[in-house]
Scaffold this active site. Sequence first.
Site, PDB file in Angstrom:
ATOM      1  N   GLU A  46       0.823  -1.213   0.000  1.00 53.51           N
ATOM      2  CA  GLU A  46       0.000   0.000   0.000  1.00 53.51           C
ATOM      3  C   GLU A  46       0.855   1.261   0.000  1.00 53.51           C
ATOM      4  O   GLU A  46       0.551   2.229  -0.688  1.00 53.51           O
ATOM      5  CB  GLU A  46      -0.938   0.010   1.213  1.00 53.51           C
ATOM      6  CG  GLU A  46      -1.927  -1.147   1.242  1.00 53.51           C
ATOM      7  CD  GLU A  46      -1.427  -2.332   2.044  1.00 53.51           C
ATOM      8  OE1 GLU A  46      -2.256  -2.968   2.712  1.00 53.51           O
ATOM      9  OE2 GLU A  46      -0.201  -2.625   2.000  1.00 53.51           O
ATOM     10  N   CYS A  69      -2.665  -3.519   7.219  1.00 53.14           N
ATOM     11  CA  CYS A  69      -2.281  -3.698   8.621  1.00 53.14           C
ATOM     12  C   CYS A  69      -2.765  -2.540   9.477  1.00 53.14           C
ATOM     13  O   CYS A  69      -2.909  -1.408   9.015  1.00 53.14           O
ATOM     14  CB  CYS A  69      -0.772  -3.872   8.736  1.00 53.14           C
ATOM     15  SG  CYS A  69       0.204  -2.468   8.176  1.00 53.14           S
ATOM     16  N   ALA A 157      16.842 -42.264  -9.193  1.00 51.90           N
ATOM     17  CA  ALA A 157      18.237 -42.477  -9.578  1.00 51.90           C
ATOM     18  C   ALA A 157      18.429 -43.922 -10.020  1.00 51.90           C
ATOM     19  O   ALA A 157      17.594 -44.788  -9.729  1.00 51.90           O
ATOM     20  CB  ALA A 157      19.174 -42.160  -8.405  1.00 51.90           C
ATOM     21  N   TRP A 165      20.705 -36.554 -15.874  1.00 50.95           N
ATOM     22  CA  TRP A 165      19.497 -35.890 -15.442  1.00 50.95           C
ATOM     23  C   TRP A 165      18.317 -36.783 -15.758  1.00 50.95           C
ATOM     24  O   TRP A 165      18.249 -37.340 -16.850  1.00 50.95           O
ATOM     25  CB  TRP A 165      19.333 -34.542 -16.143  1.00 50.95           C
ATOM     26  CG  TRP A 165      20.431 -33.585 -15.842  1.00 50.95           C
ATOM     27  CD1 TRP A 165      21.487 -33.265 -16.630  1.00 50.95           C
ATOM     28  CD2 TRP A 165      20.591 -32.796 -14.655  1.00 50.95           C
ATOM     29  NE1 TRP A 165      22.291 -32.331 -16.032  1.00 50.95           N
ATOM     30  CE2 TRP A 165      21.756 -32.022 -14.815  1.00 50.95           C
ATOM     31  CE3 TRP A 165      19.857 -32.657 -13.491  1.00 50.95           C
ATOM     32  CZ2 TRP A 165      22.206 -31.135 -13.835  1.00 50.95           C
ATOM     33  CZ3 TRP A 165      20.306 -31.777 -12.522  1.00 50.95           C
ATOM     34  CH2 TRP A 165      21.452 -31.031 -12.696  1.00 50.95           C
ATOM     35  N   ARG A 202      19.647 -20.630 -11.181  1.00 45.99           N
ATOM     36  CA  ARG A 202      20.454 -20.367 -12.370  1.00 45.99           C
ATOM     37  C   ARG A 202      19.572 -19.982 -13.555  1.00 45.99           C
ATOM     38  O   ARG A 202      19.718 -20.488 -14.658  1.00 45.99           O
ATOM     39  CB  ARG A 202      21.326 -21.584 -12.699  1.00 45.99           C
ATOM     40  CG  ARG A 202      22.331 -21.901 -11.607  1.00 45.99           C
ATOM     41  CD  ARG A 202      23.352 -22.944 -11.991  1.00 45.99           C
ATOM     42  NE  ARG A 202      22.795 -24.278 -12.168  1.00 45.99           N
ATOM     43  CZ  ARG A 202      22.583 -25.128 -11.166  1.00 45.99           C
ATOM     44  NH1 ARG A 202      22.839 -24.765  -9.917  1.00 45.99           N
ATOM     45  NH2 ARG A 202      22.098 -26.340 -11.392  1.00 45.99           N
ATOM     46  N   GLU A 246      14.092 -30.792  -1.514  1.00 44.31           N
ATOM     47  CA  GLU A 246      14.492 -31.279  -2.843  1.00 44.31           C
ATOM     48  C   GLU A 246      14.997 -32.716  -2.860  1.00 44.31           C
ATOM     49  O   GLU A 246      15.085 -33.326  -3.909  1.00 44.31           O
ATOM     50  CB  GLU A 246      15.555 -30.351  -3.436  1.00 44.31           C
ATOM     51  CG  GLU A 246      14.988 -29.056  -3.982  1.00 44.31           C
ATOM     52  CD  GLU A 246      15.715 -28.600  -5.238  1.00 44.31           C
ATOM     53  OE1 GLU A 246      16.597 -29.319  -5.719  1.00 44.31           O
ATOM     54  OE2 GLU A 246      15.373 -27.516  -5.744  1.00 44.31           O
TER      55      GLU A 246
END
Length: 316
Positions: A46, A69, A157, A165, A202, A246
């Site tokens: 605001e 607020c 994996a 990847w 990245r 992650e």
Amino acid sequence: MGTALALATRGVGRTAPNPPVGCVLIKDDRIVGRGWTQPGGRPHAEAGALEQAGESARSATAFVTLEPCAHVSPRGPACADLLIAAGVARVVIAAGDPDSRTNGAGIARLEASGIAVTLGPGKAEAERIMAGFLTRQRAGRPHVTLKLAMSLDGKIALADGSSRWITGEEARAHAHLERARCDLIVVGRGTLEADAPRLDVRLPGLEDRSPQRAVLTRGVAPEGWTGLASPDSIAALEGVDEVLVEGGAGAAGAFLEADLVDRLLLYRAPILIGDGSDAIRTLGLLDLADAHGRWRLTDTRQLGSDRLDVYDRVRG
């Protein structure tokens, strides 16, 4: 309100402990002021919109994604008072503020000053954007997103631990965008030692949005990392409202078993691995019935050859 919501997203992952809020001032059918919560939580949305509008704020309508607020802080005045002083005629608010210092007091102060108030438009989207702040207010901990990148058969994996990847460039870019929207990234000790992940952002133009890094470990965390003895430890973290978990399978299972995951990001690559590492090791379920009704699909999209499904935890 749609513009105010879009502005609010600019602050996600940058404003803790304050919420990411957006504000738009409209007068004579044109925008005269725009603002969003700045990094670190101040200035508020605001204040930014009113400063941009100047005298044009008088008799304008303010669209704001959270109740203004009502408390004065050493870092700035109450936004309800700023709107009153600026002479706005109407305030449209997406969601109420559960903070005990405001919680209806901002609306009451506006109405007592003769300003018309409408509450509710855009509430669901506003609460999604402010999930970190709202989870901290209501549950006393950060909002937790768990990211899993896996094969069609649920592997993260190969049997030898190779995982780079599984997903393609588009999915990985999206994951970096998710990093830019969080305050802290968590991995397990095994992932830290095996992969030495950078956990930075990245993406061109967003490199400065890299979050803090934490490792789930009972030992000593490396320099530059925060050590978490257990998933519950996130509640004590200051200035952290959005957490991204992650990996790996142990950390994912630990947060899920503790029922601390609020949002799931499942990236699925169109590959089959067979023998390999499972995405999740244990959940502690004793009855299959307990697995049903916990997750609601909220988004799905194609990212190159990969598919992303987003689920929210269903809570009472």
